[in-house]
Design a protein around this motif. Structure first.
Motif, PDB file in Angstrom:
ATOM      1  N   ALA A  19       0.908   5.635  -2.609  1.00  0.00           N
ATOM      2  CA  ALA A  19       1.394   4.506  -1.779  1.00  0.00           C
ATOM      3  C   ALA A  19       2.161   4.800  -0.398  1.00  0.00           C
ATOM      4  CB  ALA A  19       2.459   4.196  -2.559  1.00  0.00           C
ATOM      5  N   GLY A  20       2.172   5.958  -0.005  1.00  0.00           N
ATOM      6  CA  GLY A  20       2.207   6.352   1.437  1.00  0.00           C
ATOM      7  C   GLY A  20       3.698   6.904   1.464  1.00  0.00           C
ATOM      8  N   LYS A  21       4.352   7.357   0.657  1.00  0.00           N
ATOM      9  CA  LYS A  21       5.798   7.926   0.836  1.00  0.00           C
ATOM     10  C   LYS A  21       5.817   9.112   1.725  1.00  0.00           C
ATOM     11  CE  LYS A  21       6.280  10.757  -3.320  1.00  0.00           C
ATOM     12  NZ  LYS A  21       4.921  10.333  -3.685  1.00  0.00           N
ATOM     13  N   THR A  22       4.875  10.064   1.536  1.00  0.00           N
ATOM     14  CA  THR A  22       4.577  11.309   2.451  1.00  0.00           C
ATOM     15  C   THR A  22       4.415  10.941   3.857  1.00  0.00           C
ATOM     16  OG1 THR A  22       3.887  12.384   0.598  1.00  0.00           O
ATOM     17  CG2 THR A  22       3.724  13.506   2.732  1.00  0.00           C
ATOM     18  N   THR A  23       3.563   9.932   4.204  1.00  0.00           N
ATOM     19  CA  THR A  23       3.568   9.603   5.675  1.00  0.00           C
ATOM     20  C   THR A  23       4.749   9.036   6.150  1.00  0.00           C
ATOM     21  OG1 THR A  23       1.259   9.166   5.221  1.00  0.00           O
ATOM     22  CG2 THR A  23       2.099   8.017   7.082  1.00  0.00           C
ATOM     23  N   LEU A  24       5.316   8.079   5.530  1.00  0.00           N
ATOM     24  CA  LEU A  24       6.671   7.355   5.949  1.00  0.00           C
ATOM     25  C   LEU A  24       7.615   8.555   6.016  1.00  0.00           C
ATOM     26  CD1 LEU A  24       6.673   4.377   3.511  1.00  0.00           C
ATOM     27  CD2 LEU A  24       6.249   4.398   6.194  1.00  0.00           C
ATOM     28  N   CYS A  25       7.806   9.555   5.267  1.00  0.00           N
ATOM     29  CA  CYS A  25       8.830  10.576   5.155  1.00  0.00           C
ATOM     30  C   CYS A  25       8.760  11.488   6.375  1.00  0.00           C
ATOM     31  CB  CYS A  25       8.889  11.427   3.954  1.00  0.00           C
ATOM     32  SG  CYS A  25       9.726  10.701   2.512  1.00  0.00           S
ATOM     33  N   ASN A  26       7.403  11.739   6.633  1.00  0.00           N
ATOM     34  CA  ASN A  26       7.127  12.439   8.039  1.00  0.00           C
ATOM     35  C   ASN A  26       7.604  11.824   9.195  1.00  0.00           C
ATOM     36  OD1 ASN A  26       5.935  14.564   6.550  1.00  0.00           O
ATOM     37  ND2 ASN A  26       3.946  14.075   6.503  1.00  0.00           N
ATOM     38  N   LEU A 127       6.586   0.538  -2.574  1.00  0.00           N
ATOM     39  CA  LEU A 127       5.840  -0.232  -3.318  1.00  0.00           C
ATOM     40  C   LEU A 127       4.378  -0.064  -2.590  1.00  0.00           C
ATOM     41  CD1 LEU A 127       8.022  -3.170  -4.423  1.00  0.00           C
ATOM     42  CD2 LEU A 127       7.373  -1.356  -6.068  1.00  0.00           C
ATOM     43  N   PRO A 128       3.288  -0.194  -3.365  1.00  0.00           N
ATOM     44  CA  PRO A 128       1.785  -0.615  -2.791  1.00  0.00           C
ATOM     45  C   PRO A 128       1.839  -1.886  -2.797  1.00  0.00           C
ATOM     46  CG  PRO A 128       1.578   0.238  -5.110  1.00  0.00           C
ATOM     47  CD  PRO A 128       3.167   0.364  -4.683  1.00  0.00           C
ATOM     48  N   PRO A 129       0.859  -2.573  -1.810  1.00  0.00           N
ATOM     49  CA  PRO A 129       0.797  -4.167  -2.065  1.00  0.00           C
ATOM     50  C   PRO A 129       0.008  -4.433  -3.355  1.00  0.00           C
ATOM     51  CG  PRO A 129      -0.647  -3.039  -0.416  1.00  0.00           C
ATOM     52  CD  PRO A 129       0.057  -1.926  -0.849  1.00  0.00           C
ATOM     53  N   SER A 130      -0.651  -3.743  -3.849  1.00  0.00           N
ATOM     54  CA  SER A 130      -1.402  -4.145  -5.153  1.00  0.00           C
ATOM     55  C   SER A 130      -1.810  -2.724  -5.800  1.00  0.00           C
ATOM     56  CB  SER A 130      -2.310  -4.940  -4.961  1.00  0.00           C
ATOM     57  OG  SER A 130      -3.702  -4.380  -4.234  1.00  0.00           O
ATOM     58  N   LEU A 131      -2.286  -2.954  -7.092  1.00  0.00           N
ATOM     59  CA  LEU A 131      -2.766  -1.672  -7.726  1.00  0.00           C
ATOM     60  C   LEU A 131      -3.935  -1.375  -7.306  1.00  0.00           C
ATOM     61  CD1 LEU A 131      -1.302  -2.037 -11.512  1.00  0.00           C
ATOM     62  CD2 LEU A 131      -0.638  -0.326  -9.555  1.00  0.00           C
ATOM     63  N   ARG A 132      -4.820  -2.667  -6.910  1.00  0.00           N
ATOM     64  CA  ARG A 132      -6.396  -2.379  -6.333  1.00  0.00           C
ATOM     65  C   ARG A 132      -6.214  -1.515  -5.014  1.00  0.00           C
ATOM     66  NH1 ARG A 132     -10.089  -7.497  -5.937  1.00  0.00           N
ATOM     67  NH2 ARG A 132      -9.917  -6.878  -8.217  1.00  0.00           N
ATOM     68  N   GLU A 133      -5.392  -2.033  -4.403  1.00  0.00           N
ATOM     69  CA  GLU A 133      -5.054  -1.443  -2.993  1.00  0.00           C
ATOM     70  C   GLU A 133      -4.666   0.233  -3.121  1.00  0.00           C
ATOM     71  OE1 GLU A 133      -4.875  -0.075   1.016  1.00  0.00           O
ATOM     72  OE2 GLU A 133      -5.921  -1.653   0.194  1.00  0.00           O
ATOM     73  N   LEU A 134      -3.992   0.559  -3.957  1.00  0.00           N
ATOM     74  CA  LEU A 134      -3.565   1.715  -4.406  1.00  0.00           C
ATOM     75  C   LEU A 134      -4.670   2.802  -4.957  1.00  0.00           C
ATOM     76  CD1 LEU A 134      -1.195   3.811  -4.806  1.00  0.00           C
ATOM     77  CD2 LEU A 134      -1.139   2.968  -7.163  1.00  0.00           C
ATOM     78  N   GLU A 135      -5.604   1.969  -5.711  1.00  0.00           N
ATOM     79  CA  GLU A 135      -6.872   2.817  -6.178  1.00  0.00           C
ATOM     80  C   GLU A 135      -7.726   3.187  -5.060  1.00  0.00           C
ATOM     81  OE1 GLU A 135     -10.655   2.182  -9.028  1.00  0.00           O
ATOM     82  OE2 GLU A 135      -9.152   0.749  -9.118  1.00  0.00           O
ATOM     83  N   GLN A 136      -7.819   2.077  -3.955  1.00  0.00           N
ATOM     84  CA  GLN A 136      -8.626   2.416  -2.859  1.00  0.00           C
ATOM     85  C   GLN A 136      -7.995   3.576  -2.062  1.00  0.00           C
ATOM     86  OE1 GLN A 136      -8.875  -1.438  -1.032  1.00  0.00           O
ATOM     87  NE2 GLN A 136     -10.307  -2.267  -2.429  1.00  0.00           N
ATOM     88  N   ARG A 137      -6.733   3.624  -1.891  1.00  0.00           N
ATOM     89  CA  ARG A 137      -6.142   4.517  -1.002  1.00  0.00           C
ATOM     90  C   ARG A 137      -6.405   6.026  -1.842  1.00  0.00           C
ATOM     91  NH1 ARG A 137      -0.264   2.015   0.558  1.00  0.00           N
ATOM     92  NH2 ARG A 137      -0.985   0.234   1.802  1.00  0.00           N
ATOM     93  N   LEU A 138      -5.986   5.946  -3.086  1.00  0.00           N
ATOM     94  CA  LEU A 138      -6.558   7.285  -3.748  1.00  0.00           C
ATOM     95  C   LEU A 138      -8.203   7.884  -3.644  1.00  0.00           C
ATOM     96  CD1 LEU A 138      -4.480   6.746  -7.058  1.00  0.00           C
ATOM     97  CD2 LEU A 138      -3.908   8.426  -5.544  1.00  0.00           C
TER      98      LEU A 138
END
Length: 212
Positions: A19-26, A127-138
């Motif tokens: 969902a991007g927490k590591t990028t945001l934390c960095n 939060l991810p915008p959607s579970l579909r987007e989350l799967e695509q990111r993974l």
């Protein structure tokens, strides 16, 4: 006059994997270099490019269990089949000197930290915008097999069910917008009343020096 320092903030950022927490934390650490980062202990194997002591302290399951038995963790939990834990010593030292700490941990760890340090913890869920987007990111990350991705998506649903334990929810649909929200949370937390109480008390104690 009192010289007590403002208390430290324990800023916990959680999210489903991808969902991007590591990028945001960095990004937060880049803008605010004085905020410390809690490097967790874990029993999982390092991923390509990870360095022991930087992203995580990589330890054996036996070593981790010994540390847990010795009460060396402020929080610890099983996540995706591996153990993760936060050094109690690091948290204690940070709070003792008024340093803020950033945590990239899940809801189990956040819950334990809040129970242990209720006045210091701020909980943020990405939060991810959607579970579909989350799967695509993974899948774009290309570090996990299909069965691992499927398991992460299943776990994501259970993690999302704990959203109501958090103080703030940030949808990471646009990275810059999501970062602006995370930054705003941190800056606001710096000015919480209980953090600045010692400064207010100093003004009260020194009021005889005021011109009026």
């Amino acid at each position: 006059m009192s010289s007590e320092r403002p208390s430290g903030i324990l800023l916990v950022v959680s999210s489903p994997s991808g969902a991007g927490k590591t990028t945001l934390c960095n990004r937060l650490r880049e803008e605010f270099p004085n905020i410390g980062f809690s490097v967790s202990y874990t029993t999982r194997s390092p991923r390509p490019g990870e360095t022991n002591g930087v992203e995580y302290h990589f330890v054996s399951p036996e070593r981790f269990q010994d540390m847990a038995a010795a009460d060396e963790f402020a929080e610890y939990a099983m996540v995706h089949g591996n153990m993760y834990g936060t050094s109690a010593r690091q948290v204690g030292e940070a709070l003792g000197c008024g340093q803020d700490l950033l945590f990239d941990i899940d809801f189990q760890g956040g819950r334990q930290l809040r129970n242990r340090f209720p006045e210091s913890v701020v909980l943020v869920f990405i939060l991810p915008p959607s579970l579909r987007e989350l799967e695509q990111r993974l899948r774009r990350r290309a570090t996990d097999a299909d069965e691992v991705i499927a398991r992460r998506l299943k776990v994501a649903r259970s993690e999302l069910a704990h959203y109501d334990e958090y103080d703030f929810l940030i949808v990471n649909d646009d990275l810059d917008t999501a970062y602006d929200a995370l930054r705003a949370v941190y800056v606001a937390a710096l000015h919480r009343a209980q953090r600045q109480a010692s400064i207010a008390q100093q003004l009260i104690e020194g009021q005889e020096a005021l011109p009026w």
